[in-house]
Design a protein around this motif. Structure first.
Motif, PDB file in Angstrom:
ATOM      1  N   LEU A 261       0.924  -1.415   0.021  1.00 18.24           N
ATOM      2  CA  LEU A 261      -0.095  -0.106   0.126  1.00 18.24           C
ATOM      3  C   LEU A 261       0.851   1.157  -0.049  1.00 18.24           C
ATOM      4  O   LEU A 261       1.955   1.462   0.899  1.00 18.24           O
ATOM      5  CB  LEU A 261      -1.074  -0.042   1.186  1.00 18.24           C
ATOM      6  N   GLU A 262       0.392   2.029  -0.964  1.00 16.55           N
ATOM      7  CA  GLU A 262       1.390   3.431  -0.859  1.00 16.55           C
ATOM      8  C   GLU A 262       0.502   4.538  -0.481  1.00 16.55           C
ATOM      9  O   GLU A 262      -0.696   4.611  -0.825  1.00 16.55           O
ATOM     10  CB  GLU A 262       1.724   3.686  -2.402  1.00 16.55           C
ATOM     11  N   PHE A 263       0.925   5.427   0.495  1.00 13.13           N
ATOM     12  CA  PHE A 263       0.250   6.373   1.128  1.00 13.13           C
ATOM     13  C   PHE A 263       0.684   7.965   0.604  1.00 13.13           C
ATOM     14  O   PHE A 263       1.980   7.914   0.389  1.00 13.13           O
ATOM     15  CB  PHE A 263       0.410   6.359   2.655  1.00 13.13           C
TER      16      PHE A 263
ATOM     17  N   PHE B 251      -3.478  -4.157   8.826  1.00 15.27           N
ATOM     18  CA  PHE B 251      -4.814  -4.419   9.149  1.00 15.27           C
ATOM     19  C   PHE B 251      -5.298  -4.954   7.920  1.00 15.27           C
ATOM     20  O   PHE B 251      -6.132  -5.983   7.883  1.00 15.27           O
ATOM     21  CB  PHE B 251      -5.514  -3.344   9.799  1.00 15.27           C
ATOM     22  N   ARG B 252      -4.958  -4.365   6.710  1.00 10.13           N
ATOM     23  CA  ARG B 252      -5.531  -4.639   5.389  1.00 10.13           C
ATOM     24  C   ARG B 252      -4.724  -5.874   4.731  1.00 10.13           C
ATOM     25  O   ARG B 252      -4.932  -6.235   3.575  1.00 10.13           O
ATOM     26  CB  ARG B 252      -5.528  -3.392   4.358  1.00 10.13           C
ATOM     27  N   GLY B 253      -3.647  -6.492   5.468  1.00  9.94           N
ATOM     28  CA  GLY B 253      -2.990  -7.505   5.065  1.00  9.94           C
ATOM     29  C   GLY B 253      -1.897  -7.114   4.056  1.00  9.94           C
ATOM     30  O   GLY B 253      -1.427  -8.011   3.171  1.00  9.94           O
ATOM     31  N   LYS B 254      -1.453  -5.899   4.011  1.00 15.66           N
ATOM     32  CA  LYS B 254      -0.393  -5.433   3.451  1.00 15.66           C
ATOM     33  C   LYS B 254       0.916  -5.080   3.773  1.00 15.66           C
ATOM     34  O   LYS B 254       0.833  -4.957   5.093  1.00 15.66           O
ATOM     35  CB  LYS B 254      -1.166  -4.237   2.622  1.00 15.66           C
ATOM     36  N   GLU B 255       1.717  -4.614   2.855  1.00 10.96           N
ATOM     37  CA  GLU B 255       2.946  -3.947   3.580  1.00 10.96           C
ATOM     38  C   GLU B 255       2.961  -2.415   3.315  1.00 10.96           C
ATOM     39  O   GLU B 255       2.386  -2.245   1.971  1.00 10.96           O
ATOM     40  CB  GLU B 255       4.172  -4.697   3.234  1.00 10.96           C
ATOM     41  N   LEU B 256       3.721  -1.773   3.817  1.00  8.15           N
ATOM     42  CA  LEU B 256       3.891  -0.312   3.590  1.00  8.15           C
ATOM     43  C   LEU B 256       4.783  -0.308   2.343  1.00  8.15           C
ATOM     44  O   LEU B 256       6.248  -0.366   2.410  1.00  8.15           O
ATOM     45  CB  LEU B 256       4.196   0.596   4.620  1.00  8.15           C
ATOM     46  N   ALA B 257       4.115   0.206   1.033  1.00  8.37           N
ATOM     47  CA  ALA B 257       5.108   0.103  -0.023  1.00  8.37           C
ATOM     48  C   ALA B 257       5.853   1.524   0.019  1.00  8.37           C
ATOM     49  O   ALA B 257       6.925   1.613  -0.798  1.00  8.37           O
ATOM     50  CB  ALA B 257       4.363  -0.073  -1.284  1.00  8.37           C
ATOM     51  N   GLY B 258       5.345   2.489   0.259  1.00  8.03           N
ATOM     52  CA  GLY B 258       5.855   3.717   0.326  1.00  8.03           C
ATOM     53  C   GLY B 258       4.653   4.771   1.053  1.00  8.03           C
ATOM     54  O   GLY B 258       3.740   4.561   1.116  1.00  8.03           O
TER      55      GLY B 258
END
Length: 400
Positions: free
Chosen positions: A358-360, A386-393
């Protein structure tokens, strides 16, 4: 008359919206039941609950909604899908039943179809109510299929000269997928929801399912809409007070006549206060809590764009600068809100990056320093997990 400050109101609302601290899984019925949680766009209610009970996984939320049925989803205020405790169905459904001479919530748009059909709203609603028991024991996949299935059920009950018109392509933008009858049904589903005739079932992929309240819950909804309406007004004032009848009408999405009738049902429980010199109302039972703000153990929050806390109708409480309001509240899909001690200090969006990321993007309206940037990154990491993702950026923009 008591004068309440913006700071007092913010602290009070953070507490009653369960955003002042981390709550436990055991608190979920009370947390969700404070004022319900909108689920439009899909998943909005999960984000709202995560911000209050971060220890509750998506799987646990689905179990409470689909298996244990502690929670229920149905069309409610403003005609939007809402998740609320099943035990409070009358408050979030029956309370919205229109009184004599009151238009039903979310049905104004049906006028085009009624004019084309040359049919009366109440007569058409009565016919639909008569066929809705056919939904008992059925589970219909997708809203489009629900509209057309019920339209087909209604066809034999229509005057013969109306049937050809009923089956003509819709005038509402999807003529290849919807008939005039299906469009009419779409609007009438809201009153049917308030009457306890249709609810959301389990979601499969991108499509929701629908069935009757009786089938989903195992019993019919026993309506007492006068008492339910009084309860709903008190819930609203507890979550959004100080407020006015017009603010309640806007929040509910109802007619002024219906909103003021409902408001009066709880008038004996209210008292006036002053906010920046203007008169508004709170619950008398909440008076002392405004003067004794509790401890605030969470100062920074990443709220979803349709979080109940953002449904405050006095936007200046959340953000005093009116020029920023259009960045927060959009016509269709709102961005997320970065909230610090009850004030919106910026907005955020998140988008998928590959299969696992996930990119924020975050925009702050004033310089906040390195410490807050680090805290925002940690909140982003937690939400992505929580959303089953990693912080991509993550990109955080601040004014220079």
């Amino acid at each position: 008359m008591t004068e309440l400050s913006v700071e007092q109101i913010r602290r009070f609302r953070l507490a009653v919206h369960h955003l002042d601290r981390v709550y436990a899984n055991a608190d979920i019925p009370a947390v969700v039941g404070a004022c319900g949680m909108q689920n439009s766009p899909p998943g909005a209610w999960e984000t709202a609950l995560f911000n209050r009970v971060p220890g509750c996984s998506q799987a646990e939320m689905e179990r409470l909604l689909y298996e244990e049925k502690v929670l229920l989803q149905a069309w409610s205020m403003r005609g939007a899908p809402l998740v609320f405790p099943a035990s409070e169905s009358r408050t979030f459904l029956s309370a919205l039943i229109a009184g004599e001479g009151e238009p039903w919530i979310y049905t104004q748009g049906i006028a085009l179809a009624l004019d084309y059909l040359q049919m009366d709203f109440e007569a058409l609603l009565e016919q639909m109510v008569q066929v809705m028991p056919q939904l008992d024991g059925r589970l219909i996949l997708s809203k489009t299929a629900l509209d057309q299935t019920i339209a087909d059920w209604m066809l034999p009950f229509l005057p013969e000269e109306k049937r050809e018109l009923w089956n003509q392509p819709s005038m509402y933008g999807s003529p290849d997928k919807q008939t005039v009858g299906g469009a009419a049904v779409s609007f009438l589903l809201r009153p049917c929801a308030y009457l306890g005739l249709v609810v959301f079932g389990e979601r499969y992929g991108i499509s929701p399912t629908f069935t009757s309240y009786k089938t989903w819950m195992g019993h019919e909804l026993r309506a007492d809409h006068h008492e339910a309406a009084s309860t709903l007004v008190r819930k609203y004032l507890h979550c959004y007070g100080p407020a006015t009848p017009d603010m309640f009408v806007t929040w509910l999405g109802c007619s002024r006549k219906q909103g003021r009738r409902m408001w009066e049902l709880a008038a004996q429980d209210m008292e006036p206060v002053s906010v920046l010199g203007k008169r508004a109302f709170i619950l008398s039972a909440d008076r002392d809590q405004f003067g004794l703000p509790g401890e605030l153990s969470r100062e920074l929050l990443l709220l979803g764009g349709h979080d109940p806390f953002l449904d405050q109708r006095d936007w200046f409480i959340l953000q005093p600068d009116k020029s920023l309001h259009k960045q927060i509240w959009k016509l269709v899909t709102n961005p997320g809100a970065i909230v610090c001690r009850g004030e919106i200090i910026g907005v955020w969006t998140g988008k998928k990056s590959g299969n696992r990321g996930l990119e924020f993007k975050m925009t702050l309206w004033a310089e906040r320093g390195r410490a807050i940037r680090q805290e925002l990154e940690q909140l982003a990491v937690e939400y992505a997990a929580f959303r089953g993702k990693e912080l991509a950026g993550i990109v955080v923009e601040e004014p220079r």
